[in-house]
Design a protein around this motif. Structure first.
Motif, PDB file in Angstrom:
ATOM      1  N   TYR A  32      20.224 -69.820   2.765  1.00 26.05           N
ATOM      2  CA  TYR A  32      21.111 -70.015   3.900  1.00 26.05           C
ATOM      3  C   TYR A  32      21.492 -71.502   3.897  1.00 26.05           C
ATOM      4  N   PHE A  34      23.694 -74.877   5.709  1.00 28.59           N
ATOM      5  CA  PHE A  34      24.119 -75.423   6.985  1.00 28.59           C
ATOM      6  C   PHE A  34      24.709 -76.820   6.788  1.00 28.59           C
ATOM      7  N   TYR A  36      25.013 -80.164   9.383  1.00 29.31           N
ATOM      8  CA  TYR A  36      24.678 -80.771  10.664  1.00 29.31           C
ATOM      9  C   TYR A  36      25.330 -82.142  10.740  1.00 29.31           C
ATOM     10  N   LEU A  44      20.222 -83.725  15.583  1.00 26.16           N
ATOM     11  CA  LEU A  44      21.197 -83.096  14.706  1.00 26.16           C
ATOM     12  C   LEU A  44      21.935 -81.993  15.450  1.00 26.16           C
ATOM     13  N   LEU A  46      24.437 -78.706  14.979  1.00 22.73           N
ATOM     14  CA  LEU A  46      24.872 -77.736  13.985  1.00 22.73           C
ATOM     15  C   LEU A  46      26.386 -77.623  13.986  1.00 22.73           C
ATOM     16  N   LYS A  49      27.366 -72.626   9.502  1.00 21.09           N
ATOM     17  CA  LYS A  49      26.308 -72.007   8.709  1.00 21.09           C
ATOM     18  C   LYS A  49      26.920 -70.973   7.766  1.00 21.09           C
ATOM     19  N   TYR A  51      25.532 -67.544   5.586  1.00 20.83           N
ATOM     20  CA  TYR A  51      24.457 -66.639   5.224  1.00 20.83           C
ATOM     21  C   TYR A  51      24.874 -65.764   4.045  1.00 20.83           C
ATOM     22  N   SER A  94      18.129 -73.591   3.943  1.00 19.29           N
ATOM     23  CA  SER A  94      16.923 -72.982   4.485  1.00 19.29           C
ATOM     24  C   SER A  94      16.273 -72.141   3.396  1.00 19.29           C
ATOM     25  N   ASN A  97      12.353 -70.414   5.307  1.00 17.89           N
ATOM     26  CA  ASN A  97      12.386 -70.791   6.715  1.00 17.89           C
ATOM     27  C   ASN A  97      12.245 -72.281   6.963  1.00 17.89           C
ATOM     28  N   LEU A  99      13.973 -76.111   6.434  1.00 19.38           N
ATOM     29  CA  LEU A  99      15.223 -76.774   6.077  1.00 19.38           C
ATOM     30  C   LEU A  99      14.962 -77.917   5.089  1.00 19.38           C
TER      31      LEU A  99
ATOM     32  N   VAL B  31      10.402 -69.716  17.784  1.00 15.92           N
ATOM     33  CA  VAL B  31       9.979 -70.471  16.601  1.00 15.92           C
ATOM     34  C   VAL B  31      10.310 -71.944  16.813  1.00 15.92           C
ATOM     35  N   PHE B  33       9.872 -75.979  15.184  1.00 15.84           N
ATOM     36  CA  PHE B  33       9.676 -76.769  13.970  1.00 15.84           C
ATOM     37  C   PHE B  33       9.543 -78.242  14.336  1.00 15.84           C
ATOM     38  N   TYR B  35      10.026 -81.976  12.291  1.00 14.66           N
ATOM     39  CA  TYR B  35      10.437 -82.698  11.089  1.00 14.66           C
ATOM     40  C   TYR B  35      10.322 -84.193  11.353  1.00 14.66           C
ATOM     41  N   ASN B  48       5.508 -75.582  11.583  1.00 13.29           N
ATOM     42  CA  ASN B  48       6.260 -74.720  12.481  1.00 13.29           C
ATOM     43  C   ASN B  48       5.347 -73.667  13.107  1.00 13.29           C
ATOM     44  N   LEU B  55       2.865 -71.095  11.551  1.00 15.46           N
ATOM     45  CA  LEU B  55       3.416 -70.324  10.435  1.00 15.46           C
ATOM     46  C   LEU B  55       3.206 -71.064   9.117  1.00 15.46           C
ATOM     47  N   GLN B  56       3.634 -72.307   9.098  1.00 17.96           N
ATOM     48  CA  GLN B  56       3.558 -73.123   7.880  1.00 17.96           C
ATOM     49  C   GLN B  56       3.260 -74.563   8.282  1.00 17.96           C
ATOM     50  N   SER B  97      14.721 -67.041  15.212  1.00 16.47           N
ATOM     51  CA  SER B  97      14.162 -66.214  14.152  1.00 16.47           C
ATOM     52  C   SER B  97      13.245 -67.011  13.254  1.00 16.47           C
ATOM     53  N   GLY B  98      12.249 -66.354  12.724  1.00 16.06           N
ATOM     54  CA  GLY B  98      11.381 -66.985  11.738  1.00 16.06           C
ATOM     55  C   GLY B  98      11.763 -66.613  10.328  1.00 16.06           C
ATOM     56  N   THR B  99      13.016 -66.192  10.135  1.00 14.09           N
ATOM     57  CA  THR B  99      13.441 -65.737   8.807  1.00 14.09           C
ATOM     58  C   THR B  99      14.643 -66.521   8.291  1.00 14.09           C
ATOM     59  N   GLY B 100      14.705 -67.791   8.611  1.00 16.09           N
ATOM     60  CA  GLY B 100      15.723 -68.637   7.990  1.00 16.09           C
ATOM     61  C   GLY B 100      16.980 -68.856   8.793  1.00 16.09           C
ATOM     62  N   GLY B 101      17.028 -68.397  10.020  1.00 13.46           N
ATOM     63  CA  GLY B 101      18.210 -68.596  10.848  1.00 13.46           C
ATOM     64  C   GLY B 101      18.402 -70.043  11.245  1.00 13.46           C
ATOM     65  N   GLU B 102      19.516 -70.297  11.939  1.00 13.89           N
ATOM     66  CA  GLU B 102      19.836 -71.674  12.279  1.00 13.89           C
ATOM     67  C   GLU B 102      18.802 -72.264  13.223  1.00 13.89           C
ATOM     68  N   GLN B 103      18.587 -73.558  13.054  1.00  8.15           N
ATOM     69  CA  GLN B 103      17.648 -74.294  13.881  1.00  8.15           C
ATOM     70  C   GLN B 103      18.438 -75.265  14.736  1.00  8.15           C
ATOM     71  N   TYR B 104      18.032 -75.359  15.994  1.00 11.02           N
ATOM     72  CA  TYR B 104      18.690 -76.232  16.955  1.00 11.02           C
ATOM     73  C   TYR B 104      17.742 -77.383  17.287  1.00 11.02           C
ATOM     74  N   PHE B 105      18.275 -78.581  17.161  1.00 10.17           N
ATOM     75  CA  PHE B 105      17.443 -79.773  17.247  1.00 10.17           C
ATOM     76  C   PHE B 105      17.528 -80.467  18.601  1.00 10.17           C
TER      77      PHE B 105
END
Lengths: 111, 114
Positions: A32, A34, A36, A44, A46, A49, A51, A94, A97, A99, B31, B33, B35, B48, B55-56, B97-105
Motif C-alpha cells: 500500500y 501513501f 503525506y 504528517l 495524508l 493513498k 491500494y 505500508s 502494517n 510505514l 490501532v 503506532f 514513530y 504498535n 502487535l509489533q 485497521s491493523g492490516t495496512g490501512g492509512e495511518q493518521y498522525f
C-alpha cells in the motif's frame, strides 16, 4: 530489504507551475502506498493513498499520484501549485502494517 | 484533518532522565503506532498496539523504551533513561485497521535531550 526512495531532496517551482515529486519503492510485492505532507515540522497529513485498481489516484487539494508496477514508482503530481503548498512531502509504503518512509522532498513555491 | 492528540508538544530532559509522552487516538481507531522522526527526516517505527495488546515492536523499544495503551486512558511512550540520541519528533498515529490501512498522525512531541 524494503525501502522507499525520494531522489529529490529539494524542488523549487514557480506559483502556478506544474509539479512532479518522484518516489520509488523496493519490495518484492505491491505495498500500500501513501503520500503525506508535513508543514513546519508538525505532524504528517495524508494526501492520498493507493491500494489497488486504477493506477491514478486523486487526493486532497488537487494532488494526484500515479502507481507504476513495472517501474516500482508512485509519483505525486499537481497541475498548478500554490504558495501554500510549500512543505516537505513524504512518500511511504505500508509493509506488514508498518510505514516505511522516504527521506522527503522539500518543496518551495516561489511567487 | 487528523484528530490524534499528542501531549506535550515539547519536552526537554537531561540525560538519564525519564521522558513520557501521551497520545489519544482518533475515536474508533483501535490501532496505535509510535514513530520516531530525527532531524534528518529518517523515520523509525517503534511499536504498535491493537486495543491494549502489542502487535509489533523493534528491539530498541524493548530496552529503554516502554509503551502502553490502557483501556480508557491515553496511550503513552516512555523513555526510561534519555540519551542525546533520543532527541527527535515522536509521532503517534492511529488507524481503523491493523492490516495496512492509512495511518493518521498527531502533531508530535518534540523531545530535546540536553
Amino acid at each position: 530489504a524494503q525501502s522507499v526512495t525520494q531522489p529529490d531532496a529539494r524542488v523549487t517551482v514557480s506559483e502556478g507551475a506544474s509539479l512532479q515529486l518522484r518516489c520509488k519503492y523496493s519490495y518484492s510485492g505491491t505495498p500500500y502506498l501513501f503520500w503525506y505532507v508535513q508543514y513546519q515540522r508538525q505532524g504528517l497529513q495524508l494526501l492520498l493513498k493507493y491500494y489497488s485498481g486504477d493506477p491514478v489516484v486523486q487526493g486532497v487539494n488537487g494532488f494526484e499520484a500515479e502507481f507504476s508496477k513495472s517501474d516500482s514508482s508512485f509519483h505525486l503530481r499537481k497541475a498548478s501549485v500554490h504558495w501554500s503548498d510549500s512543505a516537505v512531502y513524504f512518500c511511504a509504503a505500508s509493509i506488514y502494517n508498518v510505514l516505511y518512509f522516504g527521506s522527503g522532498t522539500k518543496l518551495t513555491v516561489e511567487p | 484533518n487528523s484528530k490524534v492528540i499528542q501531549t506535550p508538544r515539547y519536552l526537554v530532559k537531561g540525560q538519564g532522565q525519564k521522558a513520557k509522552m501521551r497520545c489519544i487516538p482518533e475515536k474508533g481507531h483501535p490501532v496505535v503506532f509510535w514513530y520516531q522522526q530525527n532531524k534528518n527526516n529518517e523515520f523509525k517505527f517503534l511499536i504498535n498496539f491493537q486495543n491494549q495488546e502489542v502487535l509489533q515492536q523493534i528491539d530498541m523499544t524493548e530496552k529503554r523504551f516502554s509503551a502502553e495503551c490502557p483501556s480508557n486512558s491515553p496511550c503513552s511512550l516512555e523513555i526510561q533513561s534519555s540519551e542525546a540520541g533520543d532527541s527527535a519528533l515522536y509521532l503517534c498515529a492511529s488507524s481503523r485497521s491493523g492490516t495496512g490501512g492509512e495511518q493518521y498522525f498527531g502533531p508530535g512531541t518534540r523531545l530535546t535531550v540536553l
